[in-house]
Design an enzyme around this catalytic site. Structure first.
Site, mmCIF file in Angstrom:
data_model
loop_
_atom_site.group_PDB
_atom_site.id
_atom_site.type_symbol
_atom_site.label_atom_id
_atom_site.label_comp_id
_atom_site.label_asym_id
_atom_site.label_seq_id
_atom_site.Cartn_x
_atom_site.Cartn_y
_atom_site.Cartn_z
ATOM 1 C CG HIS A 72 0.479 -2.843 4.152
ATOM 2 N ND1 HIS A 72 -0.880 -2.941 3.978
ATOM 3 C CD2 HIS A 72 0.690 -2.883 5.480
ATOM 4 C CE1 HIS A 72 -1.467 -3.049 5.169
ATOM 5 N NE2 HIS A 72 -0.540 -3.000 6.092
ATOM 6 C CE1 TYR A 200 -7.913 -0.993 -3.831
ATOM 7 C CE2 TYR A 200 -6.113 -2.268 -2.882
ATOM 8 C CZ TYR A 200 -6.679 -1.052 -3.203
ATOM 9 O OH TYR A 200 -6.018 0.114 -2.901
ATOM 10 N N PRO A 292 -10.816 6.517 -6.081
ATOM 11 C CG PRO A 292 -12.193 6.038 -4.267
ATOM 12 C CD PRO A 292 -12.220 6.628 -5.637
ATOM 13 C CE LYS A 296 -0.829 4.875 -7.843
ATOM 14 N NZ LYS A 296 -0.086 4.452 -6.675
ATOM 15 C CE1 TYR A 383 -3.138 -0.270 -4.537
ATOM 16 C CE2 TYR A 383 -1.245 0.028 -3.080
ATOM 17 C CZ TYR A 383 -2.612 -0.028 -3.280
ATOM 18 O OH TYR A 383 -3.455 0.170 -2.211
HETATM 19 C C1 PHB Z 1 -8.235 3.904 2.589
HETATM 20 O O1 PHB Z 1 -7.604 3.321 3.460
HETATM 21 O O2 PHB Z 1 -9.053 4.791 2.875
HETATM 22 C C2 PHB Z 1 -8.036 3.505 1.170
HETATM 23 C C3 PHB Z 1 -7.056 2.597 0.851
HETATM 24 C C4 PHB Z 1 -6.854 2.212 -0.453
HETATM 25 C C5 PHB Z 1 -7.646 2.742 -1.441
HETATM 26 C C6 PHB Z 1 -8.608 3.687 -1.139
HETATM 27 C C7 PHB Z 1 -8.818 4.071 0.174
HETATM 28 O O3 PHB Z 1 -7.456 2.337 -2.731
#
Ligand code: PHB
Ligand code: APR
Length: 388
Positions: A72, A200, A292, A296, A383
């Site tokens: 990505h 997000y 989460p 990280k 990120y």
């Molecule tokens: C996930 O795919 O479980 C996931 C992805 C990004 C995040 C947290 C969890 O920031």
């Protein structure tokens, strides 16, 4: 039995450390409290920084990731009516890899089995002894027998609830904790992802995240009160709420379907200092937890393990400086990644007790992000992962 390093915990940290040490000729044993099936049934995040991908490739466990993972080059952040595309590749020259933590764990087990690395599963009552002497040892029970590992060093890779951190005297330890007033309700479903990249979404009803594992497996999350129970959330209720929290053009195309997993996890930031004492060295969730929001957790575990593996290898080659500096080196990166996870969490979640002032600050932050390449670059470089 005797091994140079006794690794407590067979999650991603312990397994990766074992492999990196073995590749350099350092002999380690892994003691894991659970069964392998149990470890492999845990669903965790799935975003790997380039640094972790490079380590996995170098360690000879990157083939399936490169075949089945998805690169990505960016992510979408949407909040308060503003949608921002963060172009990692353009802003930092780097990308992330979408590949589940469970798959990483799988690949590590396969390779460790292939090279015959010792792993004890269902190791009970693991206890650390004489860690502040030159002759530490670890005891545990396995299939009804008491066992003892004599070793030079102990790697505490046993997660937040493990014994390693608690074996460091309380008078030495300093713990820093921030508990967030909500949790994440997550579902996994055999549906296509709503977008090519992760979304997000900050919303007045609460945060939402649309993530994925592959072209027909999506992972979505909703911010929920800590009092909510999984049973309170039918699949229909989940999808309806997710749609409300997404921008209309994404809500319209969201494909729904039955969930194959559903769980609620609380969010916390936690750091324990120092990350070493005597002959014990902590890595991963044993020393720190991040919320989460910035994905990280696994990546931070990997940078600890990288530093620790280099330090132990140098130590056995006669140079003790890196090991002496391990705690300070690892913590410098831990605090920065924790700051990023905390700030992403802060920017995108609803904090009902904090009122309109915070809501306006969040809106200003997203507006700034939308119009400043410098702000986008700062987010992107965190990120994709700070260097180590
Ligand atoms: C996930 O795919 O479980 C996931 C992805 C990004 C995040 C947290 C969890 O920031
Ligand atoms: N004895 C032996 N093993 C133990 C003990 C113990 N007393 N206590 C815990 N363990 C094991 C757990 O069963 C688990 O398999 O230690 C392992 C720790 O693994 P994780 O919790 O996955 O932690 P870590 O390997 O540091 O990985 C960090 O995984 O937990 C996620 O969010 C976290 O993504 C991050 C990454």
């Amino acid at each position: 039995m005797r091994h140079q390093v006794c690794i407590i915990g067979g999650g991603p940290s312990g397994l990766l450390l074992s492999l990196l040490l073995r590749r350099a000729g350092v002999d380690a044993v892994v003691l894991e409290r659970r069964s392998r099936d149990y470890v492999l049934s845990r669903i965790r995040a799935g975003v790997l920084e380039q640094g972790l991908c490079d380590i996995l490739r170098q360690a000879g466990v990157g083939t399936r990731m490169d075949r089945e993972g998805f690169v990505h080059d960016g992510t979408i952040i949407t909040a308060h009516g503003t949608t921002v595309h963060i172009d990692f590749k353009k802003l930092t020259g780097k990308s992330v890899m979408i590949y589940g933590q469970t798959e990483v764990t799988h690949d590590l087990y396969d390779e460790l089995d292939r090279i015959g690395a010792p792993i004890f599963h269902e190791a009970e009552d693991v206890a650390i002894h004489d860690a502040d002497t030159d002759a530490p040892y670890v005891t545990f029970s396995h299939q009804g027998q008491t066992r003892r590992v004599d070793c030079d060093y102990i790697a505490g890779c046993d997660g937040f609830h493990g014994v390693s951190r608690r074996s460091i005297p309380e008078s030495v330890r300093r713990e820093f904790e921030h508990v967030y007033p909500f949790g994440w309700l997550g579902i996994l479903a055999h549906t296509p992802p709503v977008a090519d990249e992760l979304v997000y979404s900050g919303h007045e009803r609460g945060f939402a995240l649309c993530s994925m594992r592959n072209a027909n497996l999506s992972r979505h999350y909703l911010q929920v009160p800590l009092t909510d129970k999984v049973e309170d959330w039918s699949d229909e209720a989940f999808w309806a709420e997710l749609k409300r929290r997404l921008p209309p053009h994404l809500a319209e195309i969201l494909v729904t379907g039955p969930s194959i997993e559903k769980s609620i996890a609380p969010l916390r930031s936690f750091i324990s200092e120092p990350m070493s004492w005597g002959r014990i060295y902590l890595a991963g969730d044993a020393a720190h937890i991040v919320p989460p929001t910035g994905a990280k957790g696994l990546n931070l575990a990997a940078s600890d393990v990288w530093y620790l593996s280099r330090a132990l290898i140098a130590q056995f080659a006669g140079d003790g400086q890196l090991l002496q500096d391990y705690s300070a080196t690892a913590l410098a990166r831990v605090w920065k990644a924790s700051r990023f996870s905390w700030s992403m969490t802060r920017m995108l979640h609803e904090f009902p007790a904090e009122g309109e002032f915070l809501a306006r600050m969040q809106a200003a932050e997203v507006d700034y992000l939308a119009h400043s390449e410098a702000a986008q670059t700062a987010l992107a470089e965190n990120y994709v992962g700070l260097p180590y």
